[in-house]
Design a protein around this motif. Structure first.
Motif, PDB file in Angstrom:
ATOM      1  N   TYR A 102      -1.992  -6.853   6.298  1.00 38.08           N
ATOM      2  CA  TYR A 102      -0.690  -6.522   6.873  1.00 38.08           C
ATOM      3  C   TYR A 102      -0.702  -5.055   7.304  1.00 38.08           C
ATOM      4  O   TYR A 102      -1.561  -4.273   6.855  1.00 38.08           O
ATOM      5  CB  TYR A 102       0.416  -6.738   5.840  1.00 38.08           C
ATOM      6  N   PRO A 103       0.243  -4.621   8.134  1.00 40.32           N
ATOM      7  CA  PRO A 103       0.296  -3.196   8.491  1.00 40.32           C
ATOM      8  C   PRO A 103       0.478  -2.282   7.285  1.00 40.32           C
ATOM      9  O   PRO A 103       0.035  -1.135   7.305  1.00 40.32           O
ATOM     10  CB  PRO A 103       1.508  -3.117   9.435  1.00 40.32           C
ATOM     11  N   ASP A 104       1.106  -2.787   6.217  1.00 39.73           N
ATOM     12  CA  ASP A 104       1.384  -1.945   5.054  1.00 39.73           C
ATOM     13  C   ASP A 104       0.984  -2.599   3.736  1.00 39.73           C
ATOM     14  O   ASP A 104       1.428  -2.182   2.668  1.00 39.73           O
ATOM     15  CB  ASP A 104       2.871  -1.603   5.004  1.00 39.73           C
ATOM     16  N   ALA A 105       0.128  -3.640   3.782  1.00 41.26           N
ATOM     17  CA  ALA A 105      -0.217  -4.353   2.554  1.00 41.26           C
ATOM     18  C   ALA A 105      -1.520  -5.117   2.742  1.00 41.26           C
ATOM     19  O   ALA A 105      -2.008  -5.300   3.860  1.00 41.26           O
ATOM     20  CB  ALA A 105       0.909  -5.306   2.144  1.00 41.26           C
ATOM     21  N   LEU A 106      -2.065  -5.567   1.610  1.00 39.60           N
ATOM     22  CA  LEU A 106      -3.278  -6.391   1.600  1.00 39.60           C
ATOM     23  C   LEU A 106      -2.968  -7.655   0.811  1.00 39.60           C
ATOM     24  O   LEU A 106      -2.482  -7.588  -0.326  1.00 39.60           O
ATOM     25  CB  LEU A 106      -4.438  -5.636   0.954  1.00 39.60           C
ATOM     26  N   GLY A 107      -3.229  -8.820   1.417  1.00 40.69           N
ATOM     27  CA  GLY A 107      -2.910 -10.085   0.779  1.00 40.69           C
ATOM     28  C   GLY A 107      -4.117 -10.997   0.685  1.00 40.69           C
ATOM     29  O   GLY A 107      -5.127 -10.813   1.368  1.00 40.69           O
ATOM     30  N   VAL A 115     -20.826  -6.170   6.553  1.00 42.51           N
ATOM     31  CA  VAL A 115     -19.378  -5.996   6.499  1.00 42.51           C
ATOM     32  C   VAL A 115     -18.837  -5.968   7.924  1.00 42.51           C
ATOM     33  O   VAL A 115     -19.573  -5.796   8.889  1.00 42.51           O
ATOM     34  CB  VAL A 115     -18.987  -4.685   5.778  1.00 42.51           C
ATOM     35  N   ILE A 116     -17.509  -6.123   8.048  1.00 42.58           N
ATOM     36  CA  ILE A 116     -16.851  -6.036   9.341  1.00 42.58           C
ATOM     37  C   ILE A 116     -15.487  -5.378   9.133  1.00 42.58           C
ATOM     38  O   ILE A 116     -14.842  -5.588   8.105  1.00 42.58           O
ATOM     39  CB  ILE A 116     -16.699  -7.433   9.994  1.00 42.58           C
ATOM     40  N   THR A 117     -15.080  -4.557  10.105  1.00 41.50           N
ATOM     41  CA  THR A 117     -13.765  -3.913  10.063  1.00 41.50           C
ATOM     42  C   THR A 117     -12.846  -4.596  11.063  1.00 41.50           C
ATOM     43  O   THR A 117     -13.212  -4.800  12.222  1.00 41.50           O
ATOM     44  CB  THR A 117     -13.866  -2.419  10.387  1.00 41.50           C
ATOM     45  N   ARG A 118     -11.647  -4.958  10.591  1.00 40.78           N
ATOM     46  CA  ARG A 118     -10.656  -5.589  11.463  1.00 40.78           C
ATOM     47  C   ARG A 118      -9.345  -4.826  11.363  1.00 40.78           C
ATOM     48  O   ARG A 118      -9.032  -4.216  10.337  1.00 40.78           O
ATOM     49  CB  ARG A 118     -10.423  -7.049  11.064  1.00 40.78           C
ATOM     50  N   GLU A 119      -8.550  -4.904  12.411  1.00 37.80           N
ATOM     51  CA  GLU A 119      -7.214  -4.330  12.387  1.00 37.80           C
ATOM     52  C   GLU A 119      -6.268  -5.271  11.645  1.00 37.80           C
ATOM     53  O   GLU A 119      -6.627  -6.395  11.310  1.00 37.80           O
ATOM     54  CB  GLU A 119      -6.719  -4.102  13.831  1.00 37.80           C
ATOM     55  N   ALA A 120      -5.069  -4.793  11.394  1.00 38.13           N
ATOM     56  CA  ALA A 120      -4.056  -5.648  10.779  1.00 38.13           C
ATOM     57  C   ALA A 120      -3.762  -6.822  11.717  1.00 38.13           C
ATOM     58  O   ALA A 120      -3.574  -6.644  12.916  1.00 38.13           O
ATOM     59  CB  ALA A 120      -2.789  -4.855  10.512  1.00 38.13           C
ATOM     60  N   LEU A 121      -3.752  -8.036  11.154  1.00 41.14           N
ATOM     61  CA  LEU A 121      -3.517  -9.243  11.942  1.00 41.14           C
ATOM     62  C   LEU A 121      -2.500 -10.114  11.228  1.00 41.14           C
ATOM     63  O   LEU A 121      -2.496 -10.201  10.000  1.00 41.14           O
ATOM     64  CB  LEU A 121      -4.815 -10.037  12.128  1.00 41.14           C
ATOM     65  N   ASN A 122      -1.665 -10.785  11.995  1.00 46.81           N
ATOM     66  CA  ASN A 122      -0.689 -11.698  11.407  1.00 46.81           C
ATOM     67  C   ASN A 122      -1.332 -13.065  11.228  1.00 46.81           C
ATOM     68  O   ASN A 122      -0.843 -14.092  11.707  1.00 46.81           O
ATOM     69  CB  ASN A 122       0.553 -11.774  12.289  1.00 46.81           C
ATOM     70  N   LEU A 166       0.823  -1.209   0.000  1.00 51.10           N
ATOM     71  CA  LEU A 166       0.000   0.000   0.000  1.00 51.10           C
ATOM     72  C   LEU A 166       0.857   1.258   0.000  1.00 51.10           C
ATOM     73  O   LEU A 166       1.896   1.321   0.664  1.00 51.10           O
ATOM     74  CB  LEU A 166      -0.925   0.008   1.217  1.00 51.10           C
ATOM     75  N   SER A 167       0.366   2.278  -0.695  1.00 54.28           N
ATOM     76  CA  SER A 167       1.073   3.560  -0.758  1.00 54.28           C
ATOM     77  C   SER A 167       0.685   4.488   0.388  1.00 54.28           C
ATOM     78  O   SER A 167       1.142   5.622   0.446  1.00 54.28           O
ATOM     79  CB  SER A 167       0.770   4.253  -2.093  1.00 54.28           C
ATOM     80  N   TYR A 168      -0.152   4.017   1.305  1.00 56.57           N
ATOM     81  CA  TYR A 168      -0.646   4.860   2.396  1.00 56.57           C
ATOM     82  C   TYR A 168      -0.706   4.043   3.683  1.00 56.57           C
ATOM     83  O   TYR A 168      -0.608   2.808   3.667  1.00 56.57           O
ATOM     84  CB  TYR A 168      -2.039   5.407   2.062  1.00 56.57           C
ATOM     85  N   GLN A 169      -0.885   4.751   4.796  1.00 58.13           N
ATOM     86  CA  GLN A 169      -1.022   4.100   6.092  1.00 58.13           C
ATOM     87  C   GLN A 169      -2.486   3.725   6.298  1.00 58.13           C
ATOM     88  O   GLN A 169      -3.352   4.594   6.353  1.00 58.13           O
ATOM     89  CB  GLN A 169      -0.546   5.028   7.220  1.00 58.13           C
ATOM     90  N   THR A 170      -2.751   2.446   6.410  1.00 58.16           N
ATOM     91  CA  THR A 170      -4.136   2.013   6.486  1.00 58.16           C
ATOM     92  C   THR A 170      -4.749   2.283   7.858  1.00 58.16           C
ATOM     93  O   THR A 170      -4.045   2.338   8.875  1.00 58.16           O
ATOM     94  CB  THR A 170      -4.252   0.519   6.160  1.00 58.16           C
ATOM     95  N   GLU A 171      -6.077   2.442   7.864  1.00 56.86           N
ATOM     96  CA  GLU A 171      -6.830   2.648   9.109  1.00 56.86           C
ATOM     97  C   GLU A 171      -7.689   1.427   9.432  1.00 56.86           C
ATOM     98  O   GLU A 171      -8.750   1.548  10.050  1.00 56.86           O
ATOM     99  CB  GLU A 171      -7.705   3.889   8.979  1.00 56.86           C
ATOM    100  N   GLY A 172      -7.243   0.275   9.025  1.00 56.36           N
ATOM    101  CA  GLY A 172      -8.001  -0.944   9.251  1.00 56.36           C
ATOM    102  C   GLY A 172      -8.441  -1.542   7.929  1.00 56.36           C
ATOM    103  O   GLY A 172      -8.244  -0.958   6.850  1.00 56.36           O
ATOM    104  N   PHE A 173      -9.045  -2.719   8.006  1.00 52.03           N
ATOM    105  CA  PHE A 173      -9.420  -3.451   6.805  1.00 52.03           C
ATOM    106  C   PHE A 173     -10.907  -3.796   6.866  1.00 52.03           C
ATOM    107  O   PHE A 173     -11.409  -4.249   7.889  1.00 52.03           O
ATOM    108  CB  PHE A 173      -8.581  -4.720   6.673  1.00 52.03           C
TER     109      PHE A 173
END
Length: 430
Positions: free
Chosen positions: A277-282, A238-245, A223-230
């Motif tokens: 991810y904190p800086d990506a979406l997989g 829908v549901i919003t979740r934080e970055a999780l490993n 991601l080119s930006y700092q995410t505020e959740g997914f």
């Protein structure tokens, strides 16, 4: 349940005319934009086919008719020789339409840039690229239901071949072929006119097996930006979740929320294990676990992903997901008489945060319309019918009447839907 204007791919079997004289019109005789994908007929068993793209409008919950024929020969044809260039250029490939501009690296076959043209925002992190990764995961924590601890990630950047597969006003596409240890993967990147997403059709010939580690194939977007959740879609919401490993489930899409601009979203036709991810979406595509089946994934896998930019809005993400997964389909036919009109529709729905999930008949032949609200707000949906409505009443999913607010006027029904709720209406036609 809304009018759609999009590109449809038609397969025309055993065409006996001149491919250069193909024409496509609507049922009123007006020319439609089209693009012939194949330069010659393609053999398939004892038949031949040609693929043709056409852009057309279809009414909500309805159909239309397009006519493919051979144009009259108005002048003597002259075919000039083309493609006289003797050397190829191996520049980066750019796919562009009115919404997106996507760049694919000529050496790696990976996406290095995706710009949302309305805002000029770059969606992919500078100096990085989006694409397939082979992940070695821990055997002890892996099985058919769990993705084990990540040990090593290897980007698939050994592009064996990069070729242009379509070039025209309706579709531009490029196919990249990758080597993966004992396996191979193909990705056809395509961008169509009016599309807000890059389509990625994947074919993976997978021969990786688990031993000391478990091989996992994923698609990852830095991601080119700092995410505020997914944001992920779940049944009727829908549901919003934080970055999780760890992977989390979603039905159709995962979206990396951006509070100050457009957000990156990944959509899939059959995969459901997303990872924020904190800086990506997989998105996990293949998991070669050894438990309980020692060789569960060997063979050819086909899947389609879409990647795009949209507002961090459940309604907008859901609409794009539905349009990706529920493409217009067609029924080929020859010319014949019939009782139905050449174009017709049943209903169209208008509501900012309300989506229809089912249209069906009850035992008495009355129409049932079901939907849900997904933004957590009290919303109104207007159902417009192409036929006069006698009356409408709200019912539960098992048919009992409810006290849901509903009003009916001739061919329009207005329903007030509570936040995060499912509704159903029974429609009686005159």
């Amino acid at each position: 349940p809304t009018e759609r204007n999009e590109v449809v791919e038609l397969t025309v079997w055993d065409w006996v005319g001149d491919l250069k004289r193909i024409q496509i019109k609507d049922f009123k005789g007006n020319p439609l934009p089209f693009q012939v994908l194949d330069s010659e007929l393609v053999n398939y068993w004892d038949h031949k086919y040609v693929r043709v793209l056409v852009q057309t409008k279809v009414p909500g919950c309805g159909y239309t008719t397009v006519v493919l024929s051979e144009a009259e020969l108005l002048e003597y044809p002259v075919y000039l020789q083309s493609g006289e260039q003797v050397a190829r250029f191996f520049d980066d490939c750019t796919l562009e339409n009115e919404y997106l501009r996507v760049k694919i690296d000529a050496s790696s076959g990976r996406v290095t840039s995706m710009v949302e043209k309305a805002t000029g925002q770059e969606m992919i992190a500078t100096g990085e690229d989006a694409g397939l990764n082979l992940i070695d995961t821990e055997t002890a924590t892996s099985n058919a239901w769990n993705i084990g601890r990540h040990i090593q990630r290897t980007p698939l950047n050994k592009c064996l071949r990069l070729e242009k597969t379509a070039s025209g006003e309706l579709r531009n596409s490029v196919k990249a072929t990758f080597a993966i240890r004992e396996s191979k993967a193909e990705i056809v990147y395509s961008l169509e006119a009016g599309a807000k997403v890059l389509k990625m059709e994947m074919k993976v010939d997978w021969h990786e097996i688990g031993k000391e580690t478990i091989p996992v194939l994923e698609y990852k977007v830095p991601l080119s930006y700092q995410t505020e959740g997914f944001l992920y879609d779940v049944p009727a919401g829908v549901i919003t979740r934080e970055a999780l490993n760890n992977d989390v489930p979603a039905l159709k899409f995962g979206l990396a929320k951006n509070g100050s601009g457009r957000s990156v979203a990944l959509y899939s036709d059959c995969k459901y294990g997303y990872r924020g991810y904190p800086d990506a979406l997989g998105l996990t595509l293949i998991n070669s676990s050894t438990s309980p089946d020692p060789y569960p994934e060997r063979g050819i896998h086909t899947m389609t992903l879409w990647m795009g930019a949209c507002e961090a809005s459940p309604a907008q993400a859901e609409e794009i997901a539905w349009n990706c997964q529920h493409k217009l389909f067609y029924q080929p036919s020859n010319c014949h008489y019939g009782k139905l009109p050449m174009e017709d529709g049943l209903l169209s729905a208008a509501g900012e945060n309300v989506f229809l999930s089912a249209v069906l008949l009850d035992a008495d032949g009355n129409l049932l319309v079901r939907g849900f609200e997904l933004a957590g707000e009290k919303s109104e949906v207007k159902l417009n019918f192409e036929r006069p409505v006698l009356k409408a009443e709200p019912v539960k999913l098992f048919g009992e009447k409810t006290d849901l607010e509903i009003s009916a006027e001739e061919d329009q029904i207005c329903v007030n839907v509570s936040p995060y709720s499912i509704f159903e209406c029974k429609i009686f036609f005159a």
